[in-house]
Design a protein around this motif. Structure first.
Motif, PDB file in Angstrom:
ATOM      1  N   GLU A 488      56.848  59.554  49.382  1.00  0.00           N
ATOM      2  CA  GLU A 488      57.676  60.501  50.128  1.00  0.00           C
ATOM      3  C   GLU A 488      58.932  59.786  50.634  1.00  0.00           C
ATOM      4  N   LEU A 489      60.041  60.482  50.614  1.00  0.00           N
ATOM      5  CA  LEU A 489      61.310  59.926  51.079  1.00  0.00           C
ATOM      6  C   LEU A 489      61.567  60.386  52.507  1.00  0.00           C
ATOM      7  N   ILE A 490      61.821  59.429  53.399  1.00  0.00           N
ATOM      8  CA  ILE A 490      62.143  59.778  54.782  1.00  0.00           C
ATOM      9  C   ILE A 490      63.545  59.270  55.102  1.00  0.00           C
ATOM     10  N   ARG A 491      64.142  59.908  56.062  1.00  0.00           N
ATOM     11  CA  ARG A 491      65.460  59.494  56.537  1.00  0.00           C
ATOM     12  C   ARG A 491      65.286  58.826  57.900  1.00  0.00           C
ATOM     13  N   ALA A 492      66.048  57.742  58.094  1.00  0.00           N
ATOM     14  CA  ALA A 492      65.867  56.944  59.313  1.00  0.00           C
ATOM     15  C   ALA A 492      67.213  56.461  59.826  1.00  0.00           C
ATOM     16  N   LYS A 493      67.237  56.169  61.135  1.00  0.00           N
ATOM     17  CA  LYS A 493      68.377  55.507  61.770  1.00  0.00           C
ATOM     18  C   LYS A 493      67.979  54.042  61.965  1.00  0.00           C
ATOM     19  N   LEU A 494      68.799  53.119  61.433  1.00  0.00           N
ATOM     20  CA  LEU A 494      68.494  51.693  61.448  1.00  0.00           C
ATOM     21  C   LEU A 494      69.483  50.963  62.345  1.00  0.00           C
ATOM     22  N   TRP A 495      68.948  50.137  63.254  1.00  0.00           N
ATOM     23  CA  TRP A 495      69.759  49.230  64.064  1.00  0.00           C
ATOM     24  C   TRP A 495      69.346  47.802  63.720  1.00  0.00           C
ATOM     25  N   VAL A 496      70.307  46.905  63.475  1.00  0.00           N
ATOM     26  CA  VAL A 496      69.999  45.534  63.066  1.00  0.00           C
ATOM     27  C   VAL A 496      70.844  44.563  63.883  1.00  0.00           C
ATOM     28  N   SER A 497      70.203  43.496  64.381  1.00  0.00           N
ATOM     29  CA  SER A 497      70.902  42.384  65.033  1.00  0.00           C
ATOM     30  C   SER A 497      70.341  41.083  64.471  1.00  0.00           C
ATOM     31  N   LEU A 498      71.086  40.001  64.683  1.00  0.00           N
ATOM     32  CA  LEU A 498      70.727  38.698  64.124  1.00  0.00           C
ATOM     33  C   LEU A 498      70.413  37.720  65.248  1.00  0.00           C
ATOM     34  N   VAL A 499      69.306  36.994  65.099  1.00  0.00           N
ATOM     35  CA  VAL A 499      68.930  35.961  66.070  1.00  0.00           C
ATOM     36  C   VAL A 499      69.357  34.611  65.502  1.00  0.00           C
ATOM     37  N   ARG A 500      70.079  33.828  66.317  1.00  0.00           N
ATOM     38  CA  ARG A 500      70.534  32.497  65.914  1.00  0.00           C
ATOM     39  C   ARG A 500      69.907  31.450  66.820  1.00  0.00           C
ATOM     40  N   ASP A 501      69.850  30.201  66.319  1.00  0.00           N
ATOM     41  CA  ASP A 501      69.333  29.124  67.153  1.00  0.00           C
ATOM     42  C   ASP A 501      70.427  28.595  68.071  1.00  0.00           C
ATOM     43  N   SER A 502      70.104  27.531  68.829  1.00  0.00           N
ATOM     44  CA  SER A 502      71.055  27.015  69.814  1.00  0.00           C
ATOM     45  C   SER A 502      72.314  26.454  69.173  1.00  0.00           C
ATOM     46  N   HIS A 503      72.263  26.129  67.866  1.00  0.00           N
ATOM     47  CA  HIS A 503      73.434  25.604  67.168  1.00  0.00           C
ATOM     48  C   HIS A 503      74.193  26.689  66.411  1.00  0.00           C
ATOM     49  N   GLY A 504      73.737  27.921  66.540  1.00  0.00           N
ATOM     50  CA  GLY A 504      74.430  29.016  65.873  1.00  0.00           C
ATOM     51  C   GLY A 504      73.925  29.318  64.481  1.00  0.00           C
ATOM     52  N   ALA A 505      72.897  28.592  64.018  1.00  0.00           N
ATOM     53  CA  ALA A 505      72.361  28.850  62.682  1.00  0.00           C
ATOM     54  C   ALA A 505      71.481  30.102  62.727  1.00  0.00           C
ATOM     55  N   PRO A 506      71.585  30.994  61.716  1.00  0.00           N
ATOM     56  CA  PRO A 506      70.778  32.230  61.722  1.00  0.00           C
ATOM     57  C   PRO A 506      69.301  31.935  61.524  1.00  0.00           C
ATOM     58  N   LEU A 507      68.445  32.669  62.259  1.00  0.00           N
ATOM     59  CA  LEU A 507      66.998  32.499  62.158  1.00  0.00           C
ATOM     60  C   LEU A 507      66.334  33.691  61.471  1.00  0.00           C
ATOM     61  N   HIS A 508      66.542  34.878  62.024  1.00  0.00           N
ATOM     62  CA  HIS A 508      65.935  36.072  61.445  1.00  0.00           C
ATOM     63  C   HIS A 508      66.643  37.299  62.018  1.00  0.00           C
ATOM     64  N   PHE A 509      66.333  38.453  61.421  1.00  0.00           N
ATOM     65  CA  PHE A 509      66.905  39.720  61.866  1.00  0.00           C
ATOM     66  C   PHE A 509      65.898  40.456  62.739  1.00  0.00           C
ATOM     67  N   VAL A 510      66.415  41.238  63.682  1.00  0.00           N
ATOM     68  CA  VAL A 510      65.599  42.159  64.462  1.00  0.00           C
ATOM     69  C   VAL A 510      66.029  43.565  64.080  1.00  0.00           C
ATOM     70  N   SER A 511      65.083  44.365  63.599  1.00  0.00           N
ATOM     71  CA  SER A 511      65.400  45.718  63.127  1.00  0.00           C
ATOM     72  C   SER A 511      64.630  46.738  63.942  1.00  0.00           C
ATOM     73  N   GLN A 512      65.318  47.814  64.276  1.00  0.00           N
ATOM     74  CA  GLN A 512      64.694  48.972  64.895  1.00  0.00           C
ATOM     75  C   GLN A 512      64.933  50.168  63.978  1.00  0.00           C
ATOM     76  N   ILE A 513      63.873  50.905  63.690  1.00  0.00           N
ATOM     77  CA  ILE A 513      63.942  51.995  62.714  1.00  0.00           C
ATOM     78  C   ILE A 513      63.360  53.241  63.362  1.00  0.00           C
ATOM     79  N   GLN A 514      64.163  54.299  63.398  1.00  0.00           N
ATOM     80  CA  GLN A 514      63.717  55.568  63.970  1.00  0.00           C
ATOM     81  C   GLN A 514      63.701  56.624  62.874  1.00  0.00           C
ATOM     82  N   ASN A 515      62.574  57.275  62.753  1.00  0.00           N
ATOM     83  CA  ASN A 515      62.416  58.340  61.756  1.00  0.00           C
ATOM     84  C   ASN A 515      63.144  59.590  62.249  1.00  0.00           C
ATOM     85  N   ILE A 516      64.182  60.010  61.527  1.00  0.00           N
ATOM     86  CA  ILE A 516      64.962  61.188  61.934  1.00  0.00           C
ATOM     87  C   ILE A 516      64.898  62.268  60.855  1.00  0.00           C
TER      88      ILE A 516
END
Length: 728
Positions: A488-516
Motif C-alpha cells: 500500500e502507498l501512503i503519503r507522509a510529511k518528513l522532517w530530517v536533521s543531521l547530528v554531528r560530532d564535536s568536530h563537525g563530522a556527520p554522525l547520523h540523521f534524525v527523521s520524523q515521519i507523519q502519516n498524512i
C-alpha cells in the motif's frame, strides 16, 4: 772531669768509654730514668734507647754521638729521640765533645742535651697541616694567590694560571697588574668595593664571583676568596692570600637550573586551566599557580607557606575517604594523609574531589597526586594537579537527561521517529514508525529508506540529504510517499536533521515521519468540493457577497452582484456597502445589524444600491454571520437580487420574496462552506430567480463621489470612523 755535668745548666752527662759508664747531672738523670745520678752507671744498668729522629729503629752503640766522640769527632746538635720505659718519647738535640787525657787520647765524651720535643711536635703538626691544606687545595682544584699589598707583587700557583689558560712562565713577572689585565671590566668596580669593605673590617673575607678572560678569548667564571693575614702596626693591610675556583661549569648549571625553573614556573603559571599545587612532606603548600588562584579564588601569597590543601577540600569527603583507608590498611589515616597515602607508597592516584572556593562555591575536580623525590629517591614533597570538571560533569548529566527525555519522546510519541545512518539504513525506529509502515522493528532495521520510498520522490530526498551533509541547509522537510509492507502507498510529511560530532563530522540523521494519507485524501475532496462551490458561486445568477459588517468593506463578490452596479470588479471591490446604499435605508440597515449581533443572521429586506451612473436599482437581501479565521472581525454572507421596472402584485411579490430568500440562503450557505474550509459538497442547484426589475432613477455617479456621499450618510447608518457596521 766526672763532676763537669753537675756544673752545667742543661741536661748533660759524661760517658767514660774505657769503663763504659755514664755520669748524669740531675736534669739528665730525670730524662734517662736514673734514680741516683751520683753513682756511675754501666750500660747494662741503664734502660733507654736512642733513635734517629722520625726513624723507628734504635741507633747501634757504635753510632751514638758519645761513642763517635771517642774517635775524636765533635758532634753538634744531632737530633735524637730518647725512649725510656716510664716516659714518653723525647726529641733531643745532642752535642758531644771528646774528653782527652794528657797524651791527647780520647777516653770519654761530654754530652749536652736540649729538649726540642714541643718544637718538633708543633713543626710536625704544621707540616701536617700544610700537607692537609695542600691536599685540600689540590682536591678542590683551586688556584692560590698571595699579594703583597704594599708592593703589588703577587705569587700564583700553577692551577691559578691553568684556570685562565696560561702557564706560570707565561704570566711572569707576576703582579696585581696581571690580575687586573684579566678581570672583566664590569666586575672590576664590584671587586674594589668588596675589597675595601674587607680592608675596613666590614667583611671578614674578600668574597666575589666574577669573570676572567681565558687565553682563548672566552670568559671564565671564577669564585675568588681571600683574607688579609698580615697588618702593620698602624692597622694597614700588608699581605693577603686566597684562592680561585673555576665555577664556569657550576655557573652554567646554575643558569640552566634558573632557566629551567623560570621555564617550569612559566609553564605552571600559564596553566590557567589546571590548578597545580605542591606541598612539602607535612602538607604545607609550596607552589600555588595561577590556575589554582583562578579556580579557588585565593592568592598564592595567602596559601604558600601558610596553609595545607585541607582548607579548600569538602570536609565530609575527606573524613569518608579517611575511614575507607583506615579500614583497608588498619592504620589511622586522616587529614592531609588521605590525599597522599598512595603517593607515599610509590603510586600516583587520580580521584574526584569537591573543592570549596573562597566564595563558597563547590567545584568538582579530578585530582592527580604524586610524590616529588630527590636524586636518591627520597620523598621531598607532593604534587597535585587538579582539573575543574564541574562544567563537563554538568554537561554529561544534562546530556544524560536529554538522552532520557529523547528516548522517552522517541518511544512514546505517535509520530514515526528514526535514527538513520549516513548510508540510509534504519539504525533505531520507534513503534509508531513500525506500525505506520507495517513492519516489525527487526524487519525494518534490515532495510533502508531508499527501498521504501516511491521512486518519483527519491531523487528529491537524496538531493536534500546532500545539501544537509554539505552544511548548506540546517534541516529540511518534504512531502513524500512510502510503500508499506503490504504494498500500500501512503503519503507522509518528513522532517530530517543531521547530528554531528564535536568536530563537525556527520554522525547520523534524525527523521520524523507523519502519516498524512487521510489528510491528503480529505484535502483532495475539499479542493474538489471547493472547486464545485467556487463554480456555483461564480456562476450563480443570484448576487452573493462576503462583507465585514463592522467596517462595511466588501470582501468577496460574484459577477451577479457586481454587474448591475455598472462598476468594474476592481472599482466595486474598493467600495463599501455604505457607499452603495442610499441614506434613507439607514433604519433598515441598523435593524439588520442588530439581528446579526443577536441571532447571527438577518431576515430578508429590500433596499436599493446606487449605480456608478448615479441611478438606483432595488436589492433584496438576506444574510448569515461568519467568523473569519484570519481576523477578529465578524463577516456576513449576503445574497440578493435586483428587480426590473415593473411592480409585482402583492401575491406575486410574496412568491418572489420567498423564492429569493430560499435562493439567497442556499447561495450564502455554500459560500460559507468555502470560507470556513469545511468538507462536503454544496447543495445541488439553486432556485431560479423570478420577478421583474424595477427601473430606478438615473443619476451619474463615480466611486469617489459615492465615497463622499457615504461619508455624509455615515452617522445616519451608525458607521463611525471606519469601524461602522453594515449589512446588505
Amino acid at each position: 772531669m766526672h763532676t763537669i755535668p753537675d756544673t752545667l745548666p742543661c741536661p748533660a752527662f759524661v760517658y767514660d768509654g774505657s769503663h763504659g759508664t755514664f755520669r748524669f747531672n740531675s736534669l739528665a738523670a730525670a730524662w734517662f730514668g736514673v734514680d741516683n745520678p751520683a753513682l756511675p752507671r754501666v750500660r747494662s744498668d741503664l734502660s733507654f734507647d736512642v733513635c734517629e729522629s722520625k726513624a723507628q729503629f734504635v741507633i747501634p752503640q757504635e753510632k751514638t754521638p758519645w761513642r763517635r766522640a771517642l774517635t775524636g769527632e765533635r758532634i753538634l746538635d744531632t737530633e735524637l729521640e730518647l725512649h725510656t720505659p716510664s716516659q714518653a718519647p723525647r726529641t733531643l738535640l745532642c752535642s758531644a765533645s771528646p774528653l782527652k787525657d794528657g797524651n791527647g787520647t780520647p777516653w770519654g765524651a761530654l754530652v749536652t742535651l736540649t729538649d726540642i720535643t714541643t718544637e718538633r711536635l708543633e713543626s710536625r703538626q704544621h707540616a701536617q697541616d700544610v700537607k692537609h691544606l695542600r691536599m685540600i687545595l689540590e682536591g678542590t682544584n683551586a688556584g692560590t694567590w698571595e699579594w703583597n699589598i704594599q708592593t703589588g707583587e703577587c705569587r700564583f700557583n700553577e692551577r691559578w694560571a691553568q684556570i685562565v689558560g696560561y702557564t706560570l712562565d707565561e704570566l711572569d713577572p707576576m703582579s696585581v697588574d696581571t690580575w687586573l689585565a684579566l678581570v672583566h671590566p664590569q666586575d672590576l668596580a664590584n671587586s674594589r668595593t668588596v675589597l675595601q669593605k674587607h680592608f675596613a673590617g666590614e667583611q671578614p673575607h674578600y668574597d666575589l664571583v666574577g669573570r676572567m678572560r681565558h687565553k682563548d678569548g672566552h670568559w671564565v667564571w671564577v669564585h675568588a676568596r681571600g683574607r688579609v693575614y698580615q697588618w702593620d702596626e698602624d692597622g694597614a693591610p700588608l699581605r693577603m692570600a686566597g684562592t680561585h675556583l673555576d665555577i664556569s661549569g657550576i655557573h652554567q648549571a646554575e643558569e640552566e637550573v634558573r632557566a629551567s625553573q623560570a621555564y617550569m614556573q612559566a609553564l605552571i603559571n600559564s596553566s590557567s586551566d589546571v590548578a597545580i599545587i605542591a606541598t612539602d612532606t607535612t602538607g604545607l603548600i609550596t607552589v600555588f599557580n595561577t590556575g589554582a588562584e583562578k579556580l579557588l579564588g585565593y592568592a598564592a601569597s595567602e596559601m604558600v607557606g601558610k596553609k595545607t590543601p585541607e582548607v579548600f577540600h569538602l570536609e565530609s569527603e575527606v573524613i569518608a575517604r579517611g575511614e575507607e583507608l583506615t579500614a583497608e590498611t588498619g592504620q589511622d589515616i586522616h587529614g592531609f594523609e588521605v590525599f597522599v597515602h598512595a603517593a607515599r607508597h610509590g603510586r600516583s592516584e587520580t580521584r574526584h574531589w569537591t573543592y570549596i572556593t573562597r566564595f563558597g562555591e563547590h567545584r568538582t575536580v579530578s585530582l592527580s597526586a604524586s610524590a616529588l623525590t630527590d636524586g636518591r629517591g627520597n620523598i621531598i614533597g607532593f604534587l597535585g594537579m587538579a582539573v575543574d570538571e564541574t562544567a563537563q560533569i554538568q554537561a554529561e548529566e544534562n546530556a544524560r537527561l536529554a538522552a532520557e527525555r529523547f528516548a522517552g519522546a522517541f518511544d512514546s510519541t505517535a509520530v514515526g521517529m528514526a535514527l538513520v545512518s549516513l548510508e540510509g539504513r534504519w539504525m533505531e525506529v520507534n513503534g509508531a514508525l513500525c506500525e505506520m509502515l507495517g513492519y516489525s522493528e527487526e524487519e525494518l532495521l534490515r532495510t533502508d529508506f531508499q527501498t521504501l520510498t516511491h521512486p518519483d520522490d527519491l531523487q528529491n530526498d537524496l538531493a536534500l540529504l546532500q545539501q544537509l551533509l554539505a552544511n548548506k541547509i540546517p534541516n529540511y522537510d518534504m512531502l513524500k510517499r512510502y510503500f508499506r509492507k503490504n504494498g500500500e502507498l501512503i503519503r507522509a510529511k518528513l522532517w530530517v536533521s543531521l547530528v554531528r560530532d564535536s568536530h563537525g563530522a556527520p554522525l547520523h540523521f534524525v527523521s520524523q515521519i507523519q502519516n498524512i494519507t487521510d489528510e491528503y485524501l480529505a484535502r483532495q475532496a475539499l479542493q474538489s468540493s471547493e472547486a464545485r462551490l467556487r463554480g456555483l458561486f461564480d456562476l450563480s445568477p443570484l448576487g452573493i457577497g462576503l462583507m465585514d459588517y463592522k467596517t462595511a468593506r466588501i470582501l468577496e463578490a460574484n459577477d451577479a452582484l457586481i454587474a448591475p452596479s455598472g462598476y468594474t470588479r476592481d472599482e466595486f471591490m474598493r467600495l463599501t456597502d455604505r457607499e452603495l446604499t442610499p441614506r434613507e435605508y439607514a433604519p433598515a440597515v441598523r435593524n439588520a445589524i442588530e439581528q446579526i449581533r443577536s441571532s447571527g443572521r438577518y431576515m430578508p429586506f429590500e433596499k436599493e444600491y446606487i449605480r456608478k451612473d448615479g441611478s438606483r436599482y432595488p436589492r433584496h437581501g438576506a444574510g448569515h454571520s461568519h467568523e473569519r479565521p484570519f481576523g477578529p472581525s465578524g463577516s456576513v454572507v449576503t445574497g440578493g437580487r435586483y428587480q426590473r421596472a415593473q411592480t409585482p402584485r402583492p401575491h406575486q411579490e410574496r412568491i418572489c420574496l420567498h423564492r429569493q430568500s430560499r435562493a439567497a440562503h442556499t447561495a450564502h450557505v455554500n459560500f460559507r462552506r468555502i470560507v470556513a474550509g469545511r468538507f462536503g459538497s454544496a447543495r445541488r442547484g439553486q432556485r431560479r430567480r423570478t420577478g421583474n426589475a424595477e427601473h430606478c432613477r438615473q443619476e451619474q455617479r463615480t466611486p469617489d463621489a459615492a465615497r463622499q456621499r457615504s461619508a455624509r450618510y455615515g452617522q445616519t447608518f451608525g458607521w463611525q470612523d471606519g469601524h461602522q457596521d453594515a449589512a446588505g
